[in-house]
Design an enzyme around this catalytic site. Structure first.
Site, PDB file in Angstrom:
ATOM      1  N   TYR A 113      22.561  57.313   3.244  1.00 30.62           N
ATOM      2  CA  TYR A 113      22.955  56.838   4.581  1.00 30.62           C
ATOM      3  C   TYR A 113      23.157  55.315   4.546  1.00 30.62           C
ATOM      4  CZ  TYR A 113      22.694  55.765   9.556  1.00 30.62           C
ATOM      5  OH  TYR A 113      22.957  55.292  10.816  1.00 30.62           O
ATOM      6  N   SER A 122      24.825  49.854  11.361  1.00 32.05           N
ATOM      7  CA  SER A 122      23.385  50.091  11.527  1.00 32.05           C
ATOM      8  C   SER A 122      22.666  48.904  10.903  1.00 32.05           C
ATOM      9  CB  SER A 122      23.013  51.373  10.769  1.00 32.05           C
ATOM     10  OG  SER A 122      21.608  51.509  10.666  1.00 32.05           O
TER      11      SER A 122
HETATM   12  N1  LIG Z   1      20.440  57.074  16.260  1.00 36.00           N
HETATM   13  C1  LIG Z   1      20.112  55.930  15.703  1.00 36.00           C
HETATM   14  O1  LIG Z   1      18.929  55.509  15.702  1.00 36.00           O
HETATM   15  C2  LIG Z   1      21.159  55.066  15.086  1.00 36.00           C
HETATM   16  C3  LIG Z   1      22.482  55.488  14.947  1.00 36.00           C
HETATM   17  N2  LIG Z   1      23.397  54.662  14.364  1.00 36.00           N
HETATM   18  C4  LIG Z   1      24.790  55.059  14.223  1.00 36.00           C
HETATM   19  O2  LIG Z   1      25.338  55.355  15.493  1.00 36.00           O
HETATM   20  C5  LIG Z   1      26.338  56.364  15.371  1.00 36.00           C
HETATM   21  C6  LIG Z   1      26.006  57.511  16.290  1.00 36.00           C
HETATM   22  O3  LIG Z   1      24.721  57.962  15.905  1.00 36.00           O
HETATM   23  P1  LIG Z   1      23.953  59.106  16.720  1.00 36.00           P
HETATM   24  O4  LIG Z   1      24.488  59.147  18.102  1.00 36.00           O
HETATM   25  O5  LIG Z   1      22.509  58.930  16.456  1.00 36.00           O
HETATM   26  O6  LIG Z   1      24.427  60.331  15.886  1.00 36.00           O
HETATM   27  P2  LIG Z   1      24.556  61.826  16.326  1.00 36.00           P
HETATM   28  O7  LIG Z   1      24.357  62.612  15.096  1.00 36.00           O
HETATM   29  O8  LIG Z   1      23.720  62.112  17.532  1.00 36.00           O
HETATM   30  O9  LIG Z   1      26.055  61.894  16.785  1.00 36.00           O
HETATM   31  C7  LIG Z   1      27.047  61.764  15.838  1.00 36.00           C
HETATM   32  C8  LIG Z   1      28.374  61.977  16.506  1.00 36.00           C
HETATM   33  O10 LIG Z   1      29.336  62.127  15.455  1.00 36.00           O
HETATM   34  C9  LIG Z   1      30.072  63.308  15.694  1.00 36.00           C
HETATM   35  N3  LIG Z   1      30.427  63.936  14.430  1.00 36.00           N
HETATM   36  C10 LIG Z   1      29.615  64.327  13.451  1.00 36.00           C
HETATM   37  N4  LIG Z   1      30.320  64.925  12.475  1.00 36.00           N
HETATM   38  C11 LIG Z   1      31.611  64.886  12.870  1.00 36.00           C
HETATM   39  C12 LIG Z   1      32.825  65.331  12.314  1.00 36.00           C
HETATM   40  N5  LIG Z   1      32.846  65.927  11.121  1.00 36.00           N
HETATM   41  N6  LIG Z   1      33.966  65.116  12.984  1.00 36.00           N
HETATM   42  C13 LIG Z   1      33.957  64.506  14.181  1.00 36.00           C
HETATM   43  N7  LIG Z   1      32.831  64.070  14.778  1.00 36.00           N
HETATM   44  C14 LIG Z   1      31.683  64.249  14.122  1.00 36.00           C
HETATM   45  C15 LIG Z   1      29.168  64.227  16.484  1.00 36.00           C
HETATM   46  O11 LIG Z   1      29.950  65.113  17.205  1.00 36.00           O
HETATM   47  P3  LIG Z   1      29.350  66.497  17.762  1.00 36.00           P
HETATM   48  O12 LIG Z   1      28.384  66.153  18.833  1.00 36.00           O
HETATM   49  O13 LIG Z   1      30.567  67.202  18.236  1.00 36.00           O
HETATM   50  O14 LIG Z   1      28.680  67.156  16.580  1.00 36.00           O
HETATM   51  C16 LIG Z   1      28.420  63.232  17.364  1.00 36.00           C
HETATM   52  O15 LIG Z   1      29.163  62.957  18.549  1.00 36.00           O
HETATM   53  C17 LIG Z   1      26.372  56.781  13.908  1.00 36.00           C
HETATM   54  O16 LIG Z   1      27.374  56.060  13.251  1.00 36.00           O
HETATM   55  C18 LIG Z   1      24.984  56.328  13.415  1.00 36.00           C
HETATM   56  O17 LIG Z   1      25.008  56.074  12.034  1.00 36.00           O
HETATM   57  C19 LIG Z   1      23.057  53.414  13.923  1.00 36.00           C
HETATM   58  C20 LIG Z   1      21.788  52.966  14.037  1.00 36.00           C
HETATM   59  C21 LIG Z   1      20.743  53.731  14.640  1.00 36.00           C
HETATM   60  N1  LIG Z   2      19.054  52.140  11.963  1.00 35.00           N
HETATM   61  C1  LIG Z   2      18.693  53.476  11.635  1.00 35.00           C
HETATM   62  C2  LIG Z   2      17.620  53.940  12.467  1.00 35.00           C
HETATM   63  O1  LIG Z   2      16.925  53.153  12.926  1.00 35.00           O
HETATM   64  C3  LIG Z   2      19.858  54.399  11.766  1.00 35.00           C
HETATM   65  O2  LIG Z   2      20.935  53.924  11.445  1.00 35.00           O
HETATM   66  O3  LIG Z   2      19.656  55.565  12.152  1.00 35.00           O
END
Ligand SMILES: NC(=O)C1=CN([C@@H]2O[C@H](COP(=O)(O)OP(=O)(O)OC[C@H]3O[C@@H](n4cnc5c(N)ncnc54)[C@H](OP(=O)(O)O)[C@@H]3O)[C@@H](O)[C@H]2O)C=CC1
Ligand SMILES: N[C@@H](C=O)C(=O)O
Length: 151
Positions: free
Chosen positions: A58, A45
């Protein structure tokens, strides 16, 4: 906020973002080294490069992703295994939901209403770019942010 002491959230973030990362790497790295070929893409991120108010733990977990990735990249390069970190900024998903239990943090870390945020496919394209390079080219990091919100 750190002062809110949501210890259950801390545990979940460390488990998923740190231990989950290690478990994922652990599941595939041995085979890649054996085959002398592979590519791991870790989703970090922009919060892995800079601390942001309202999401301290986070950010800490994403600095962990950066540290592990940078170190292991140097360990496994000799086995022809590449390791990339993608650093997304705000994506139109539920990122700020992670702070929802804490209204003060939620307000501070939500994108401004007029910001055109990234779409998931923008990050998918970054991953595709990284993994489709010839073997001698390593895209080690990619910071992908909304144009309106640079670091
Ligand atoms: N959204 C954003 O703006 C940003 C996101 N990110 C990073 O991108 C990645 C995805 O983020 P995002 O899609 O927003 O997150 P979400 O919370 O929407 O999705 C997270 C995913 O992780 C899975 N997950 C959570 N807990 C577990 C667990 N205990 N075991 C297995 N799987 C698990 C979830 O599965 P399930 O659906 O089955 O619960 C889901 O598919 C993360 O690493 C986040 O930090 C980075 C920058 C910005
Ligand atoms: N980059 C953050 C949101 O903008 C995140 O990791 O969720």
């Amino acid at each position: 906020m750190m002062t809110s002491l949501h210890e259950d959230d801390w545990d979940k973030m460390v488990d998923v973002n740190c231990k989950g990362l290690l478990n994922g790497i652990g599941a595939v790295l041995g085979g890649m080294v054996e085959r002398k070929k592979g590519h791991i893409v870790n989703i970090s991120s922009d919060s892995g490069l800079k601390g942001f108010i309202g999401v301290s733990v986070y950010c800490g977990t994403k600095f962990f992703v950066e540290g592990v990735t940078e170190s292991m990249r140097q360990e496994v390069a000799k086995h022809n295994v590449k390791v990339t970190t993608i650093q997304p900024g705000f994506v139109a998903l539920d990122g700020p939901e992670r702070a929802q239990k804490d209204p003060e943090a939620f307000a501070l870390c939500s994108p401004p209403a007029d910001l055109e945020v990234l779409q998931p496919e923008n990050i998918a394209q970054a991953v595709l770019y990284a993994v489709s390079q010839p073997s001698f080219v390593a895209v080690n990091q990619m910071l992908v942010q909304p144009t309106g919100q640079p670091l």
